[in-house]
Motif scaffolding. Structure first.
Motif, mmCIF file in Angstrom:
data_model
loop_
_atom_site.group_PDB
_atom_site.id
_atom_site.type_symbol
_atom_site.label_atom_id
_atom_site.label_comp_id
_atom_site.label_asym_id
_atom_site.label_seq_id
_atom_site.Cartn_x
_atom_site.Cartn_y
_atom_site.Cartn_z
ATOM 1 N N VAL A 1 1.120 -1.260 0.660
ATOM 2 C CA VAL A 1 0.045 -0.056 0.173
ATOM 3 C C VAL A 1 0.483 1.252 -0.338
ATOM 4 O O VAL A 1 0.626 2.300 -0.656
ATOM 5 C CB VAL A 1 -1.104 -0.230 1.495
ATOM 6 C CG1 VAL A 1 -1.151 1.501 1.507
ATOM 7 C CG2 VAL A 1 -1.472 -1.035 1.419
ATOM 8 N N ALA A 2 1.679 1.072 1.251
ATOM 9 C CA ALA A 2 2.786 2.448 1.465
ATOM 10 C C ALA A 2 3.685 3.148 0.160
ATOM 11 O O ALA A 2 3.792 3.615 -0.413
ATOM 12 C CB ALA A 2 3.878 2.179 2.157
ATOM 13 N N ASP A 3 4.221 1.610 -1.149
ATOM 14 C CA ASP A 3 4.838 1.591 -2.401
ATOM 15 C C ASP A 3 4.090 2.510 -3.377
ATOM 16 O O ASP A 3 4.773 2.453 -4.191
ATOM 17 C CB ASP A 3 5.539 0.411 -2.415
ATOM 18 C CG ASP A 3 6.717 -0.112 -1.727
ATOM 19 O OD1 ASP A 3 6.927 1.215 -0.616
ATOM 20 O OD2 ASP A 3 6.786 -1.288 -1.401
ATOM 21 N N ASN A 4 2.631 1.892 -3.127
ATOM 22 C CA ASN A 4 1.684 2.039 -4.070
ATOM 23 C C ASN A 4 0.762 3.700 -4.123
ATOM 24 O O ASN A 4 0.363 4.001 -4.784
ATOM 25 C CB ASN A 4 0.881 1.389 -5.115
ATOM 26 C CG ASN A 4 1.613 -0.249 -5.800
ATOM 27 O OD1 ASN A 4 1.955 0.426 -7.167
ATOM 28 N ND2 ASN A 4 2.181 -0.592 -4.669
ATOM 29 N N GLN B 1 0.514 8.644 -8.289
ATOM 30 C CA GLN B 1 -0.035 8.143 -6.892
ATOM 31 C C GLN B 1 -1.305 8.329 -6.308
ATOM 32 O O GLN B 1 -1.172 9.604 -6.225
ATOM 33 C CB GLN B 1 1.055 7.376 -6.579
ATOM 34 C CG GLN B 1 1.801 6.367 -6.931
ATOM 35 C CD GLN B 1 2.872 6.190 -5.854
ATOM 36 O OE1 GLN B 1 2.924 7.164 -4.802
ATOM 37 N NE2 GLN B 1 3.851 4.967 -6.010
ATOM 38 N N PRO B 2 -1.864 7.447 -6.390
ATOM 39 C CA PRO B 2 -3.382 8.237 -5.136
ATOM 40 C C PRO B 2 -3.056 8.477 -3.662
ATOM 41 O O PRO B 2 -1.575 7.616 -3.520
ATOM 42 C CB PRO B 2 -4.048 6.534 -5.732
ATOM 43 C CG PRO B 2 -3.827 5.807 -5.717
ATOM 44 C CD PRO B 2 -2.538 6.014 -6.262
ATOM 45 N N THR B 3 -3.815 8.445 -2.699
ATOM 46 C CA THR B 3 -3.645 9.631 -1.630
ATOM 47 C C THR B 3 -3.823 8.112 -0.877
ATOM 48 O O THR B 3 -4.446 6.854 -1.735
ATOM 49 C CB THR B 3 -4.557 10.890 -1.060
ATOM 50 O OG1 THR B 3 -6.014 9.241 -1.019
ATOM 51 C CG2 THR B 3 -4.304 11.806 -1.943
ATOM 52 N N THR C 1 -2.497 -4.190 -7.064
ATOM 53 C CA THR C 1 -1.635 -2.628 -7.651
ATOM 54 C C THR C 1 -2.509 -1.830 -8.808
ATOM 55 O O THR C 1 -2.385 -0.684 -8.909
ATOM 56 C CB THR C 1 -0.869 -2.508 -7.655
ATOM 57 O OG1 THR C 1 0.388 -3.587 -8.504
ATOM 58 C CG2 THR C 1 -0.059 -3.045 -6.596
ATOM 59 N N GLU C 2 -3.373 -2.571 -9.290
ATOM 60 C CA GLU C 2 -3.941 -2.281 -11.088
ATOM 61 C C GLU C 2 -4.954 -0.678 -9.987
ATOM 62 O O GLU C 2 -5.507 -0.407 -11.520
ATOM 63 C CB GLU C 2 -5.154 -3.876 -11.536
ATOM 64 C CG GLU C 2 -3.758 -4.488 -12.040
ATOM 65 C CD GLU C 2 -4.680 -5.484 -12.678
ATOM 66 O OE1 GLU C 2 -5.667 -4.882 -13.540
ATOM 67 O OE2 GLU C 2 -3.934 -7.008 -12.976
ATOM 68 N N ILE C 3 -5.642 -1.051 -9.011
ATOM 69 C CA ILE C 3 -6.509 0.263 -8.677
ATOM 70 C C ILE C 3 -5.850 1.471 -9.091
ATOM 71 O O ILE C 3 -6.589 2.115 -8.699
ATOM 72 C CB ILE C 3 -7.106 -0.658 -7.514
ATOM 73 C CG1 ILE C 3 -8.568 0.379 -7.347
ATOM 74 C CG2 ILE C 3 -6.309 0.090 -6.523
ATOM 75 C CD1 ILE C 3 -9.255 0.058 -8.203
ATOM 76 N N ALA C 4 -4.800 1.456 -8.626
ATOM 77 C CA ALA C 4 -4.082 2.353 -8.381
ATOM 78 C C ALA C 4 -4.114 3.937 -8.993
ATOM 79 O O ALA C 4 -3.639 4.973 -8.978
ATOM 80 C CB ALA C 4 -2.010 2.618 -8.187
ATOM 81 N N SER C 5 -3.825 3.528 -10.554
ATOM 82 C CA SER C 5 -3.697 4.593 -11.611
ATOM 83 C C SER C 5 -5.771 4.800 -11.107
ATOM 84 O O SER C 5 -5.952 6.253 -12.119
ATOM 85 C CB SER C 5 -3.602 3.531 -12.785
ATOM 86 O OG SER C 5 -4.574 2.697 -13.333
#
Length: 257
Positions: A165-168, A174-176, A229-233
């Protein structure tokens, strides 16, 4: 005299049979009550109705255990509490209890590792009219797939991979942290609520056959990408996903709101 004795004998048998049936009904009633209860060591989704409804449990405790450096921020905690208040019937309320635990010093964690951490540190379990859930934040990645943000691994247990979570989150493009953290926290909790089709039966078929217990709507919280991590964008320009109508209908039909 013989006839009278036979009648008395038959009457005695009838009385005994009625008494037996009465005891059996009482026992059945007890079994019915016990069927409402849940342990904390069963398969994901098996406690869905117990968490969603107020048929037996009228209060919910969410215990959050976190390793140093992985504590969820206040907004994320408020968001999952709001998520629960929107979907579960718990007239006596929802409590969130947070405790820091020691790091295991691992770069990655398997589900077995996390179960061991839960066994060591978890303090809240089902009792009386309260059902307890546990969310563990670990300071490493998921051993089976380093792109996974969270997992649900038992009927009242889930884990968030704090390092991933922290890396992404929180950086440029990157999202908050709140958005990413809240998304995966809500997503894993929704698995405990039986989504998709693992304890809360589908009112209409909306299961993503290619991605297990997830929704086929790519804008729904229960789309498979919400726990990777796909959700980040997606989150950069959008709010935390919500459950779509199909997922909402499933929860309502299983005792939720």
């Amino acid at each position: 005299m013989k006839s009278n004795n036979i009648i008395k004998f038959l009457f005695s048998i009838v009385v005994l049979l009625l008494a037996f049936q009465s005891c059996k009904k009482d026992d059945d009633s007890d079994d019915s009550t016990n069927n409402h209860t849940q342990d904390n060591n069963s398969s994901v989704g098996s406690a869905a109705n117990a968490i969603l409804s107020d048929d037996y449990y009228e209060k919910l405790t969410l215990e959050i255990l976190y390793m140093p450096g992985t504590v969820p921020n206040d907004n994320s905690v408020n968001n999952i509490k709001s998520f629960l208040l929107s979907h579960v019937n718990k007239p006596l309320g929802i409590d969130v209890v947070m405790n820091e635990v020691n790091s295991s010093g691992q770069s990655s964690y398997s589900s077995g590792d996390i179960e061991n951490i839960e066994t060591q540190y978890r303090q809240h379990f089902n009792s009386d009219k309260t059902i307890a859930t546990c969310m563990i934040f670990v300071d490493g990645e998921y051993a089976e797939n380093d792109q996974v943000l969270g997992i649900a691994y038992k009927n009242t247990s889930m884990a968030i991979f704090g390092k991933t979570v922290a890396d992404n989150s929180g950086g440029i493009s990157q999202p908050t942290k709140t958005k990413l953290e809240s998304t995966v926290m809500n997503h894993e909790m929704a698995h405990l609520l039986g989504l998709v089709d693992i304890g809360s039966p589908m009112v209409e078929n909306h299961k993503d056959s290619n991605n297990g217990s997830h929704c086929n709507n790519d804008e729904c919280l229960m789309y498979y990408a919400s726990e990777t991590t796909e959700i980040a964008s997606f989150l950069i320009g959008n709010d935390v996903p919500e459950l779509d109508q199909n997922c909402n209908n499933d929860l309502i039909a299983n005792g939720g709101k």
